[in-house]
Design an enzyme around this catalytic site. Structure first.
Site, PDB file in Angstrom:
ATOM      1  N   CYS A 129       0.829  -1.208   0.000  1.00  0.00           N
ATOM      2  CA  CYS A 129       0.000   0.000   0.000  1.00  0.00           C
ATOM      3  C   CYS A 129       0.863   1.257   0.000  1.00  0.00           C
ATOM      4  O   CYS A 129       1.305   1.719   1.058  1.00  0.00           O
ATOM      5  CB  CYS A 129      -0.929  -0.012   1.211  1.00  0.00           C
ATOM      6  SG  CYS A 129      -1.942   1.458   1.311  1.00  0.00           S
ATOM      7  N   CYS A 158      -0.507   4.113   2.053  1.00  0.00           N
ATOM      8  CA  CYS A 158      -0.313   4.027   3.514  1.00  0.00           C
ATOM      9  C   CYS A 158       1.134   4.322   3.896  1.00  0.00           C
ATOM     10  O   CYS A 158       1.393   4.960   4.908  1.00  0.00           O
ATOM     11  CB  CYS A 158      -0.659   2.623   4.020  1.00  0.00           C
ATOM     12  SG  CYS A 158      -2.099   1.877   3.288  1.00  0.00           S
ATOM     13  N   ASP A 159       2.083   3.811   3.119  1.00  0.00           N
ATOM     14  CA  ASP A 159       3.481   3.794   3.569  1.00  0.00           C
ATOM     15  C   ASP A 159       4.426   4.678   2.756  1.00  0.00           C
ATOM     16  O   ASP A 159       5.595   4.825   3.125  1.00  0.00           O
ATOM     17  CB  ASP A 159       4.006   2.346   3.539  1.00  0.00           C
ATOM     18  CG  ASP A 159       3.165   1.437   4.433  1.00  0.00           C
ATOM     19  OD1 ASP A 159       2.697   1.922   5.477  1.00  0.00           O
ATOM     20  OD2 ASP A 159       2.962   0.271   4.075  1.00  0.00           O
TER      21      ASP A 159
END
Ligand code: NAP
Length: 336
Positions: free
Chosen positions: A136, A139-140
């Site tokens: 992801c 997300c990261d």
């Protein structure tokens, strides 16, 4: 033993398909209940901008899903933050057990459990998941400001993740096992125009390299699919974007599925192989997999469930073996 909660229309899954089914079910006065799972909003909560949702030139995925949830709540849908852990579709009403709440029964069931990210299956990938391997970018990606990362895959997800990562990383390597991309033309044009991105054709990840305590990614060892020598690419993070698997483990042996686990439905219908059970969205769709198509299928499922319930009152279905005396165009195939 905990009392069983009876519902008329039960929906499992809180992505565009599940919320749309809930909205239509509520407007049909079927008092739907929706089991949201652990990641309400589904895959769109891990994307950034969505530019192809009708009516919005650009909307953030998490915002779009929050709006869908709010709309369902506004219409009186009961939203339950819990996991369905077991289903029994052999008798009506259908029975659904949950992780923390009491079991539920459903006169009609809509499955909208979606799909989950696929991993490469390397030991080093699993070991380094907490140290720089991710599925992801949204997300990261933030953690890779000023660093070098690699993305694996050749579809729209991989290309979009690579483009997104250029907002943070100084260099993004896209690793693809063939010499042509599956991504659409617009995404490909954006990719090739971006000077921060290098594409490595005909390459697969043989190993993710990492060291330190806790171990952190230092590079990837790449094999060739066309007989060239292996190479090591120094990177600080690896993003895996190679597609998804449908979340259908709960239904194995009870509903017909294809070889990859996607639920099978009757043509032009969301009816599964068990009458009174309907499937919508990515859990049954390997072809389109869009928020708007998932929402469309959620609408279809609710309308079909409504029609089906009208012909099968709760009392009439009580204790009946599922599939007996049906008018539904149920899929005439055995469960796998
Ligand atoms: P996808 O289209 O199935 O692409 C998966 C990619 O990963 C393919 O290029 C595949 O290679 C590669 N791959 C699969 N297994 C691999 C492995 N073990 N090792 C190395 N590479 C592997 O999946 P997706 O990109 O997640 O997209 C899913 C669907 O959502 C698609 O229909 C896509 O169009 C759609 N989508 C749309 C948008 C948008 O419209 N904005 C954004 C994201 C996704 P091969 O090409 O060789 O098979």
């Amino acid at each position: 033993m905990a009392a069983t909660v009876a519902t008329r229309m039960l929906i499992i899954g809180a992505g565009p398909a599940g919320y749309t089914a809930a909205v239509y079910g509520a407007r049909a006065a079927l008092a739907p209940t929706l089991i949201q799972g652990l990641q309400p909003g589904g895959q769109l909560t891990i994307t950034t901008e969505v530019e192809n949702w009708p009516g919005d030139s650009s909307v953030l995925g998490p915002d779009l899903m929050a709006r869908m949830e709010a709309q369902a709540r506004h219409l009186g849908v009961e939203l339950i933050d819990d996991l369905a852990t077991r289903v029994d579709l052999s008798q009506r009403p259908f029975r659904v057990e949950r992780d923390s709440g009491p079991p539920m029964t459903a006169d009609a069931l809509i499955i909208a459990t979606g799909a989950q990210a696929r991993w490469l299956g390397l030991e080093s990938e699993t070991r380094l998941r907490a140290g720089g391997v991710s599925a992801c970018a949204t997300c990261d990606g933030f953690f890779y400001r000023g660093r070098t990362v690699a993305v694996v895959g050749g579809g729209n997800s991989a290309v979009e993740e690579a483009l997104f990562l250029t907002n943070f990383a100084t260099r993004v390597h896209l690793i693809h096992r063939r010499d042509t991309l599956r991504a659409d033309a617009t995404n490909q044009a954006r990719l090739f125009a971006n000077p921060k991105i290098n594409v490595h054709w005909n390459r697969t990840v043989a190993e993710v390299l990492g060291e330190g305590a806790p171990p952190a990614v230092t590079g990837v060892r790449l094999a060739s699919t066309v007989g060239e020598a292996e190479m090591v690419l120094p990177v600080d993070g690896l993003f895996v974007a190679i597609g998804h698997d449908p979340a259908t483990a709960l239904f194995r042996g009870q509903l017909a599925m294809d070889a990859d686990g996607y639920l099978r439905t009757a043509p032009d219908s969301t009816a599964t192989s068990v009458a009174g059970v309907f499937a919508a969205g990515d859990v049954k769709d390997r072809q389109f997999r869009q928020a708007v198509t998932a929402a469309g299928m959620g609408c279809m499922a609710a309308l079909e469930a409504e029609r089906w319930l009208a012909g099968h009152g709760a009392a009439a279905g009580e204790g009946q073996a599922a599939g007996e005396g049906e008018a539904q165009p149920a899929l005439a195939v055995a469960a796998q």
